[in-house]
Write a protein that holds these residues in place. Sequence first.
Motif, PDB file in Angstrom:
ATOM      1  N   THR A   1       0.857  -1.183   0.000  1.00 30.74           N
ATOM      2  CA  THR A   1       0.000   0.000   0.000  1.00 30.74           C
ATOM      3  C   THR A   1       0.896   1.236   0.000  1.00 30.74           C
ATOM      4  O   THR A   1       2.073   1.180   0.380  1.00 30.74           O
ATOM      5  CB  THR A   1      -0.890   0.053   1.252  1.00 30.74           C
ATOM      6  OG1 THR A   1      -0.050   0.185   2.407  1.00 30.74           O
ATOM      7  CG2 THR A   1      -1.738  -1.206   1.382  1.00 30.74           C
ATOM      8  N   ARG A   2       0.301   2.366  -0.404  1.00 32.16           N
ATOM      9  CA  ARG A   2       1.110   3.598  -0.384  1.00 32.16           C
ATOM     10  C   ARG A   2       1.504   3.986   1.039  1.00 32.16           C
ATOM     11  O   ARG A   2       2.562   4.567   1.253  1.00 32.16           O
ATOM     12  CB  ARG A   2       0.374   4.727  -1.108  1.00 32.16           C
ATOM     13  CG  ARG A   2       0.434   4.550  -2.619  1.00 32.16           C
ATOM     14  CD  ARG A   2      -0.275   5.593  -3.443  1.00 32.16           C
ATOM     15  NE  ARG A   2      -0.131   5.192  -4.830  1.00 32.16           N
ATOM     16  CZ  ARG A   2      -0.805   4.192  -5.395  1.00 32.16           C
ATOM     17  NH1 ARG A   2      -1.690   3.521  -4.693  1.00 32.16           N
ATOM     18  NH2 ARG A   2      -0.577   3.859  -6.645  1.00 32.16           N
ATOM     19  N   LEU A   3       0.690   3.648   2.004  1.00 31.06           N
ATOM     20  CA  LEU A   3       1.082   3.917   3.388  1.00 31.06           C
ATOM     21  C   LEU A   3       2.219   2.990   3.823  1.00 31.06           C
ATOM     22  O   LEU A   3       3.174   3.433   4.468  1.00 31.06           O
ATOM     23  CB  LEU A   3      -0.117   3.732   4.334  1.00 31.06           C
ATOM     24  CG  LEU A   3      -1.180   4.845   4.304  1.00 31.06           C
ATOM     25  CD1 LEU A   3      -2.345   4.486   5.221  1.00 31.06           C
ATOM     26  CD2 LEU A   3      -0.586   6.203   4.687  1.00 31.06           C
ATOM     27  N   ALA A   4       2.131   1.724   3.460  1.00 34.87           N
ATOM     28  CA  ALA A   4       3.202   0.795   3.839  1.00 34.87           C
ATOM     29  C   ALA A   4       4.512   1.202   3.171  1.00 34.87           C
ATOM     30  O   ALA A   4       5.590   1.064   3.754  1.00 34.87           O
ATOM     31  CB  ALA A   4       2.819  -0.633   3.450  1.00 34.87           C
ATOM     32  N   SER A   5       4.426   1.697   1.956  1.00 29.46           N
ATOM     33  CA  SER A   5       5.638   2.152   1.276  1.00 29.46           C
ATOM     34  C   SER A   5       6.181   3.421   1.940  1.00 29.46           C
ATOM     35  O   SER A   5       7.379   3.557   2.175  1.00 29.46           O
ATOM     36  CB  SER A   5       5.316   2.413  -0.197  1.00 29.46           C
ATOM     37  OG  SER A   5       6.407   2.995  -0.858  1.00 29.46           O
ATOM     38  N   ARG A   6       5.270   4.325   2.264  1.00 32.22           N
ATOM     39  CA  ARG A   6       5.677   5.599   2.876  1.00 32.22           C
ATOM     40  C   ARG A   6       6.373   5.368   4.217  1.00 32.22           C
ATOM     41  O   ARG A   6       7.349   6.021   4.537  1.00 32.22           O
ATOM     42  CB  ARG A   6       4.431   6.462   3.081  1.00 32.22           C
ATOM     43  CG  ARG A   6       4.676   7.868   3.606  1.00 32.22           C
ATOM     44  CD  ARG A   6       3.348   8.626   3.720  1.00 32.22           C
ATOM     45  NE  ARG A   6       3.514  10.015   4.096  1.00 32.22           N
ATOM     46  CZ  ARG A   6       3.731  10.998   3.236  1.00 32.22           C
ATOM     47  NH1 ARG A   6       3.808  10.753   1.943  1.00 32.22           N
ATOM     48  NH2 ARG A   6       3.869  12.240   3.655  1.00 32.22           N
ATOM     49  N   PHE A   7       5.843   4.434   4.987  1.00 27.06           N
ATOM     50  CA  PHE A   7       6.400   4.163   6.315  1.00 27.06           C
ATOM     51  C   PHE A   7       7.035   2.783   6.325  1.00 27.06           C
ATOM     52  O   PHE A   7       6.801   1.970   7.228  1.00 27.06           O
ATOM     53  CB  PHE A   7       5.292   4.240   7.369  1.00 27.06           C
ATOM     54  CG  PHE A   7       4.580   5.565   7.406  1.00 27.06           C
ATOM     55  CD1 PHE A   7       5.236   6.705   7.875  1.00 27.06           C
ATOM     56  CD2 PHE A   7       3.279   5.696   6.951  1.00 27.06           C
ATOM     57  CE1 PHE A   7       4.591   7.938   7.900  1.00 27.06           C
ATOM     58  CE2 PHE A   7       2.622   6.922   6.977  1.00 27.06           C
ATOM     59  CZ  PHE A   7       3.277   8.050   7.451  1.00 27.06           C
ATOM     60  N   SER A   8       7.865   2.521   5.332  1.00 30.22           N
ATOM     61  CA  SER A   8       8.346   1.144   5.172  1.00 30.22           C
ATOM     62  C   SER A   8       9.220   0.719   6.339  1.00 30.22           C
ATOM     63  O   SER A   8       9.403  -0.465   6.576  1.00 30.22           O
ATOM     64  CB  SER A   8       9.098   0.989   3.853  1.00 30.22           C
ATOM     65  OG  SER A   8      10.222   1.834   3.835  1.00 30.22           O
ATOM     66  N   GLY A   9       9.756   1.676   7.069  1.00 31.81           N
ATOM     67  CA  GLY A   9      10.579   1.309   8.213  1.00 31.81           C
ATOM     68  C   GLY A   9       9.770   1.064   9.470  1.00 31.81           C
ATOM     69  O   GLY A   9      10.326   0.691  10.502  1.00 31.81           O
ATOM     70  N   ASP A  10       8.478   1.241   9.397  1.00 30.85           N
ATOM     71  CA  ASP A  10       7.715   1.290  10.640  1.00 30.85           C
ATOM     72  C   ASP A  10       6.307   0.729  10.445  1.00 30.85           C
ATOM     73  O   ASP A  10       5.333   1.460  10.352  1.00 30.85           O
ATOM     74  CB  ASP A  10       7.659   2.753  11.126  1.00 30.85           C
ATOM     75  CG  ASP A  10       7.195   2.861  12.564  1.00 30.85           C
ATOM     76  OD1 ASP A  10       6.757   1.838  13.134  1.00 30.85           O
ATOM     77  OD2 ASP A  10       7.261   3.968  13.121  1.00 30.85           O
ATOM     78  N   GLY A  11       6.243  -0.596  10.387  1.00 28.83           N
ATOM     79  CA  GLY A  11       4.951  -1.252  10.226  1.00 28.83           C
ATOM     80  C   GLY A  11       4.000  -0.954  11.374  1.00 28.83           C
ATOM     81  O   GLY A  11       2.786  -0.881  11.186  1.00 28.83           O
ATOM     82  N   ASP A  12       4.550  -0.761  12.563  1.00 33.63           N
ATOM     83  CA  ASP A  12       3.693  -0.442  13.707  1.00 33.63           C
ATOM     84  C   ASP A  12       2.957   0.867  13.485  1.00 33.63           C
ATOM     85  O   ASP A  12       1.801   1.021  13.873  1.00 33.63           O
ATOM     86  CB  ASP A  12       4.540  -0.326  14.986  1.00 33.63           C
ATOM     87  CG  ASP A  12       5.055  -1.674  15.451  1.00 33.63           C
ATOM     88  OD1 ASP A  12       4.572  -2.699  14.935  1.00 33.63           O
ATOM     89  OD2 ASP A  12       5.947  -1.699  16.317  1.00 33.63           O
ATOM     90  N   HIS A  13       3.664   1.803  12.874  1.00 32.26           N
ATOM     91  CA  HIS A  13       3.022   3.096  12.631  1.00 32.26           C
ATOM     92  C   HIS A  13       1.844   2.928  11.673  1.00 32.26           C
ATOM     93  O   HIS A  13       0.776   3.504  11.891  1.00 32.26           O
ATOM     94  CB  HIS A  13       4.043   4.084  12.068  1.00 32.26           C
ATOM     95  CG  HIS A  13       3.493   5.470  11.914  1.00 32.26           C
ATOM     96  ND1 HIS A  13       3.097   6.240  12.965  1.00 32.26           N
ATOM     97  CD2 HIS A  13       3.261   6.212  10.800  1.00 32.26           C
ATOM     98  CE1 HIS A  13       2.637   7.407  12.538  1.00 32.26           C
ATOM     99  NE2 HIS A  13       2.728   7.410  11.210  1.00 32.26           N
ATOM    100  N   VAL A  14       2.049   2.129  10.630  1.00 35.06           N
ATOM    101  CA  VAL A  14       0.951   1.894   9.684  1.00 35.06           C
ATOM    102  C   VAL A  14      -0.221   1.243  10.407  1.00 35.06           C
ATOM    103  O   VAL A  14      -1.382   1.640  10.231  1.00 35.06           O
ATOM    104  CB  VAL A  14       1.428   1.019   8.502  1.00 35.06           C
ATOM    105  CG1 VAL A  14       0.268   0.733   7.560  1.00 35.06           C
ATOM    106  CG2 VAL A  14       2.568   1.712   7.749  1.00 35.06           C
ATOM    107  N   ALA A  15       0.099   0.245  11.225  1.00 38.09           N
ATOM    108  CA  ALA A  15      -0.975  -0.417  11.975  1.00 38.09           C
ATOM    109  C   ALA A  15      -1.684   0.590  12.871  1.00 38.09           C
ATOM    110  O   ALA A  15      -2.914   0.594  12.975  1.00 38.09           O
ATOM    111  CB  ALA A  15      -0.394  -1.575  12.790  1.00 38.09           C
ATOM    112  N   GLY A  16      -0.915   1.466  13.500  1.00 36.84           N
ATOM    113  CA  GLY A  16      -1.514   2.468  14.376  1.00 36.84           C
ATOM    114  C   GLY A  16      -2.404   3.439  13.628  1.00 36.84           C
ATOM    115  O   GLY A  16      -3.384   3.957  14.183  1.00 36.84           O
ATOM    116  N   LEU A  17      -2.076   3.702  12.365  1.00 34.98           N
ATOM    117  CA  LEU A  17      -2.892   4.645  11.600  1.00 34.98           C
ATOM    118  C   LEU A  17      -4.311   4.121  11.370  1.00 34.98           C
ATOM    119  O   LEU A  17      -5.237   4.905  11.183  1.00 34.98           O
ATOM    120  CB  LEU A  17      -2.227   4.918  10.237  1.00 34.98           C
ATOM    121  CG  LEU A  17      -0.966   5.796  10.270  1.00 34.98           C
ATOM    122  CD1 LEU A  17      -0.296   5.803   8.892  1.00 34.98           C
ATOM    123  CD2 LEU A  17      -1.309   7.224  10.700  1.00 34.98           C
TER     124      LEU A  17
END
Lengths: 560, 560
Positions: free
Chosen positions: B438-454
Motif C-alpha cells: 500500500t502507499r502507506l506501507a511504502s511511505r512508512f516502510s521502516g515502521d509497520g507499527d506506525h501503519v498499523a496504528g494509523l
Amino acid sequence: MAPVDFGTDPGRYRHLRLEIDGEIARIVIETDEHGGIAPGYELKLNSYDLGVDIELHDAVQRLRFSHPEVRAVVLTSGLDKVFCAGANIRMLAQADHAWKVNFCKFTNETRNAIEEAGADSGQAYLAAVNGNAAGGGYELALACDEIIMIDDGSATVSLPEVPLLAVLPGTGGLTRLVDKRKVRKDLADVVATRSEGVRAKTALAWGLVDAIAPPSKFGATVNDRARAAAARSRRAPGGPGITLAPLHRSVEEDAIAYPHVTAGLDRSAGMVTITVHGPREAAPPDMAAAREQGGAFWPLAVTRELDDLILWLRSNETALGTWLIKTSGDAGAVLGYEALLAGAAGQDWLADEIRHFAKRTLRRLDVTSRSLFALIEPGSCFAGPLLELALACDRQFMRNGLPDGDLAPPGGPDAVQPAAIVLSPANFGALPLANGLTRLASRFSGDGDHVAGLEKHTGRPVEADEALRLGLVTFAPDELDWDDEIRIACEERASLSPDALTGMEANLRFAGPESPQTKIFGRLSAWQNWVFTRPNASGPEGALRRYGTGQAGVFDRNRA
Amino acid sequence: MAPVDFGTDPGRYRHLRLEIDGEIARIVIETDEHGGIAPGYELKLNSYDLGVDIELHDAVQRLRFSHPEVRAVVLTSGLDKVFCAGANIRMLAQADHAWKVNFCKFTNETRNAIEEAGADSGQAYLAAVNGNAAGGGYELALACDEIIMIDDGSATVSLPEVPLLAVLPGTGGLTRLVDKRKVRKDLADVVATRSEGVRAKTALAWGLVDAIAPPSKFGATVNDRARAAAARSRRAPGGPGITLAPLHRSVEEDAIAYPHVTAGLDRSAGMVTITVHGPREAAPPDMAAAREQGGAFWPLAVTRELDDLILWLRSNETALGTWLIKTSGDAGAVLGYEALLAGAAGQDWLADEIRHFAKRTLRRLDVTSRSLFALIEPGSCFAGPLLELALACDRQFMRNGLPDGDLAPPGGPDAVQPAAIVLSPANFGALPLANGLTRLASRFSGDGDHVAGLEKHTGRPVEADEALRLGLVTFAPDELDWDDEIRIACEERASLSPDALTGMEANLRFAGPESPQTKIFGRLSAWQNWVFTRPNASGPEGALRRYGTGQAGVFDRNRA
C-alpha cells in the motif's frame, strides 16, 4: 593517460590514513588536492576521484584481511568543518560518458563492500560526519552502518546533485535513503532537491543520520558507539592478519598474466580469453596451514587476481566486449580447498573472508558490462566455486566428447578426459547473487524442485550430455562443431551494439527479487546513465558541464 | 501534428476487431497499413504505432466494463502467417526521444492491463500466435496468460530488437522472459540475440510458449484452452455491462475540463493544477442502482476522466513538468461511494472493475514523469481513495488553519472548515502500488507499527497539525506562509532539470520490493531510455535509424 591500476597499499596512500587502535580502526580522509588521478582538477574539500576511491577500496579490503582484530571502523575526515564533498565535479564534468559510468560502478561496489563488512565480516562502519557531507560525501556515510553527525549549527548533510548538477545522487544515495534508511519518500524528495542540505537536528528527525552530538561531545559519542559496535561484532576468531602483497601482474600488448589467472586479448575480434588456473597443490590440512601460506593461499590469491583483472579490463580495455571464461586444472583440488574453507565457516575469520571476497568478485562480474561466455573444455576445473564463474556467464558452452587425435592436448592421459563440471555445496548457498538467490536458484527460478534435485549430483563429474539435460549449460557442441560454433557465437556477439548488449545483459542477469544492491545497479544506475547522456546535464549548456563557471545550466523543459 | 487523443470506441477502430461469443471474446489485429497516427510509415505485417495501441487499450478496457459475461479473451491476428511484427520500426526511427519513451510507457501500461485482466478480473488473455510474432509482437503475447503457437514449420517467435535495431525488447520482453515465464537466462540471451527467432518446437521446449499445435488443430486447441480458461475464471457476477460513452472533454489554451476533473495550465510556470471534484450526490443505495447510473456513476466517471487527463498531459503537454493535485468536495460523500464499492467487493463485477481501474490509474500516476505535489486545502476531499492521490504525490502540502477573512472562499460555513484528510480502509489494501505495498506501507516502510496504528484513525477528519505529526503530509504551512511556500516550491521545482527530476522521482517512488511490473518500468525502461539516447541506436549511423535502408548500423565498439 596511463592505464588505471587498482592496486595500492597504505604506504602509497595520498588521500587516506589508516589508523588501528585495538579493535577500532579509523579511516581518515584528507585528500591531496594535487593528487588527482587525471589532470584538470583539484581535490578540494575532500572531494574524490577514482584515485581516492582506489585507496578506499584498498583500505576496506586490508582491514578485512590484515587486521582481523578490528571489529568496528570509524570513517571520518581529517579536515575541519568538512567531512567529504563527494565526487569531484570538474572531474565528472570533463569525463567522457564511459568513464563516468565506470567510475560510478566502482564507487558503488566499494560502498557495497563497506556495507558487507558490517553485515558479513563483523567490521561495522561508522561515519563520523565532523563537517559538511555533500553529495557523494553523504552517500559514503549512507553506506556505513551508522552515521554520527556533528551538531555545530553549521554542518549539513546534502544531496545537491539534482539542483546543482542536473544528475542523480547515483552512488546509492536515492536508494539508501528510501530503501536502507526508510526515509519517507516526500522527505527524501526534499533532501534531494535542496542544495543547501539539512542541519543536524532536522537530519536526525528525518532519519538521515543515527545520532548527533555537539562538538564538545562528538569525539566521545563516536568512540562510545564504535566500542558498542565492536562489542556486537560476531567476527570469527583465528590467527593474525594476512599481508596482501602487491600482485604480480604482467601486461603486454595482447596478454595479461598473473600467477593463477591469465588473459589473452584479441583486439581485432574485440575479445578477451580469461583462464583461471586451479591450484597446483592439494589444499593444506587446516586453516592454520592455510594462514601460513598467507596471500599465496590459492583461493585468496586467485580471487585477488581475478578481481584485479576484472577491474583492469573494465577500465582499460573498453573495446573488448566479449570475455570468454575458461578454467584449467584439477577439479578435485579445487573442491579440496572449498571443503577446507566450508569446514571452517563461521569459526575462522580467514575462511569467512575468502568466501565473502569470492562472493564480491562474482558480484563484480554480474554487473560487468561485457558479454560473458563460459567455455567448458577438457582439462578444465569448473567445480564448486569455479562453477559459479560459469553460471555467472550469459551462456555456457561445453565441449561434448573428446577432441580427435590431431586436437588432443599434450600432457598425458588425464588431459584427455572429456570435459566435466562438478556441483558442490558452494553452488547451493555460499556465494549468492546480490538479490540473495544462488545462481542455480536464479537460473531455475521457475523450478525449485529441479534445484533441489541437483543437490544429489554434487561431488561427481557431470559430462556434457548430462549437463545439457540438467540445464547447466546452454550448448554442448561435439568436436566437429565446437570450433565453428564458438567462432560464430563470438562473431555474432561482436557484431551487436555494445549498448544494447549492456542493457540486455543487465536485465537478464537479475531475474527474480531485487535488493537495495541490485536496485542501485539496476534502477538507480540505469536512470543515472540516461541522465548522464542528456544535454541538460552533459550538453554544452548542461548544468554538470557549467558547474563552477558562474553560469547556470540551460534546460530543455520538456519531460521525456 | 494534432494532439494525441486516447479516446476511441469499437465503431472507430481501424486496426482491431472485437468479437464477442458468449464467455469468449476475440481481439483480432489487422492493422490498416495506411492508418498510422503520424505520417511517414505504413503499418505492414500488423506492426503497431500509438494509434493501434490506443485501440488495444480501449478494447481491453471495454471488455472489462461492457462485456461482463466474457471470461477469456483470445488475442490473435487476422493476417495469414503473421501474428504481429511489433512496434513499427520506421515510426520508432523517426520519433524523437520523448515520443519513444512515452510510447513505450503507454504500451507497457496496456500490456500490464492485459495481465491484470487475468489476475484481477477473471478475463484471462490467450495469445493465439497464428504466424510470426516478432519483437513487440512476441512481447504482446508474453503479456497474455497463455501463448498458443502454430507449429507450421515456418512461424517463429523472436526478439530481434538487439540484433537488428540496437535497442532492447523494451515492452516488457526481457523481464517477462526471465521473471514471468522463468526462462533460463542463457536461453533468454540466445532468444534476444537471434534475429531469426525460434520455431514452435524449440519455443515450447525453452518455455517461450505454453502450447503448440499444427495448423489443422490450431483453432481447436485455442478454443479448448479458451474454454478451459473461462471455466477457471472467478469473475464476480452482477448485471449487464456498462456503456463507456465518449468523455466530455473540453480543451482550451489554458484549461482542460471534464465534468468531474478540471485542469488549469500555466505555461509560463510550467505547471498544471489538476482538481478532482468529489461526487455531487450521495452514493446510491446499492450496486444495482449504481449500475443504472452506468458511466455516470461517480467513481467510474471520475476515474475515466482522470485517466484520460493523465494520458493527454503526458503526450501533449510535455513542457508542463509540475502537476499540483487538488480535490474539491465532500469527504463524507467520497467515503459513501467507497463503502458501497468495498461492500460489494468480490460479489459484483462492476464494483471490482472500478476498484481495479482506480488502482491502474494510480499506478499510471506513479510512473508519470512529472513532479506531483498534492495541495490539501479547505474544501478539499482527500478521503480514502482520493487520499491515495495525495499519497502518490512526491510531496503533500496541507494548509494549516483557516484562511483569514480576505481569503475566505465564498460558499457558506461548510467551505471554511480547516483542511482535513480522512483515512479509510481504501488506504490499507485495496489500491496497492505495483510492488504490492500500500502507499502507506511504502511511505512508512521502516515502521509497520506506525501503519498499523494509523488504522485506528480511519473515518475521522485529521487536520494539519495532526497529519504532520502522523507523517501523512510533508509540510503544513499556515495562512501567512501558504502562498509563499507553495510558490517557492513550484518555482524551485521548475528551475531543476526535467531529466534529473524524472530519474529521481522514478527512484524515490519505488522504495521496497520490486515486482515484474516495477522492474519493467524501472530496470528495463531505464536501460531502454539510455539505449535510445545512444548513437549506436539513434545516431545518424545507428542501427535503429538505418533499419530498412540496406545499410547496417555503425557502432562505437566501446562498452560503457
